[in-house]
Design a protein around this motif. Sequence first.
Motif, PDB file in Angstrom:
ATOM      1  N   GLN A 243      24.368  13.345 -69.679  1.00  0.00           N
ATOM      2  CA  GLN A 243      25.852  13.986 -69.753  1.00  0.00           C
ATOM      3  C   GLN A 243      26.314  15.270 -69.366  1.00  0.00           C
ATOM      4  O   GLN A 243      27.846  15.156 -68.671  1.00  0.00           O
ATOM      5  N   THR A 244      25.036  15.276 -67.883  1.00  0.00           N
ATOM      6  CA  THR A 244      25.966  15.959 -67.354  1.00  0.00           C
ATOM      7  C   THR A 244      25.784  15.660 -65.191  1.00  0.00           C
ATOM      8  O   THR A 244      26.931  15.227 -64.620  1.00  0.00           O
TER       9      THR A 244
ATOM     10  N   PRO B  98      28.797   8.704 -61.131  1.00  0.00           N
ATOM     11  CA  PRO B  98      26.875  10.297 -61.371  1.00  0.00           C
ATOM     12  C   PRO B  98      27.074  10.891 -59.884  1.00  0.00           C
ATOM     13  O   PRO B  98      27.040  10.140 -59.244  1.00  0.00           O
ATOM     14  N   ASP B  99      26.173  12.155 -60.460  1.00  0.00           N
ATOM     15  CA  ASP B  99      26.374  13.007 -59.366  1.00  0.00           C
ATOM     16  C   ASP B  99      24.931  12.325 -58.690  1.00  0.00           C
ATOM     17  O   ASP B  99      23.842  13.848 -59.406  1.00  0.00           O
TER      18      ASP B  99
ATOM     19  N   GLN C 252      15.619   5.783 -58.825  1.00  0.00           N
ATOM     20  CA  GLN C 252      15.267   4.169 -57.607  1.00  0.00           C
ATOM     21  C   GLN C 252      17.030   4.314 -57.720  1.00  0.00           C
ATOM     22  O   GLN C 252      16.759   3.876 -56.396  1.00  0.00           O
ATOM     23  N   THR C 253      18.246   4.309 -58.605  1.00  0.00           N
ATOM     24  CA  THR C 253      19.137   4.677 -57.848  1.00  0.00           C
ATOM     25  C   THR C 253      19.494   5.911 -57.182  1.00  0.00           C
ATOM     26  O   THR C 253      19.947   5.822 -56.535  1.00  0.00           O
ATOM     27  N   GLY C 254      19.339   6.856 -57.906  1.00  0.00           N
ATOM     28  CA  GLY C 254      19.471   7.944 -57.120  1.00  0.00           C
ATOM     29  C   GLY C 254      18.825   7.967 -55.184  1.00  0.00           C
ATOM     30  O   GLY C 254      19.249   8.014 -54.761  1.00  0.00           O
TER      31      GLY C 254
END
Length: 252
Positions: A222-223, A230-231, A242-244
């Motif tokens: 949610q954050t 996405p942050d 993996q995405t980060g």
Amino acid sequence: MSLASHKLATHVPVMQLSLGTDTRTDTLCCVQRRLIAQFGRIVRPADKRRDPVWTLVQGVIGARSKTAISNASTDRLLADFSSWEAVAGLPLETLTDYLANQTFPDLSASRLKDCLSEITSRCGAANLSHLTDMTTAEAMIWLESLPGVARKISAGVMSNSTLKRKALVIDTHHRRVIQRMGLVPPKADTTRSFDVLMPVLPPGWSAADIDEHHLLVKKLGQTHCRPSSPDCANCPVRGDCQTGQASGKQAP
């Protein structure tokens, strides 16, 4: 083998712990620590653990609705009609009007009426006390045979109610996070995600720990790990995602 026995043998939710070491177990432990450091403890108070039928009703009517709205609708139904049997006996139009604040009132009313009617037909009353005599896997199978009940709801009844069983609730936020992290396949649905994660949860986690894991990951979704934009740069679990890591963004 009877049909019922065959169903039990072939559709049991995966609950057993896997043998050997799985790196995802260590990752989950690390993620838990980092999320607690970021958000603090998110522990479900005892007074928020409701009767299993209340929890089931809240889940059945809650599709795409905010939790607070579904909670209020569930409380209102029970307060105004005194019993779930009475709710099951309401005309569909009346029930739909009562659920007007839900995102899909027509669908919610139809599913709820069918679900409560089926429980009453099987058990003689809208009561789920018999689940206490079942294993968690058996109880989830029984619940998922009801109209409108899938894995998220069955896990919620097991985990969030007074039953307080070890069953990981995976909602939209949770599934998005674990898919991006690479803990489950990218296109895994809720049932598949549950079956993948349950065996690799840290063996020392209690039912309360598993419930807190869901609440923490939901908070992250949610954050920081929102559906779009996405942050990643400021995500507290970026190092385990993996995405980060692929984003190449550095926190300031």
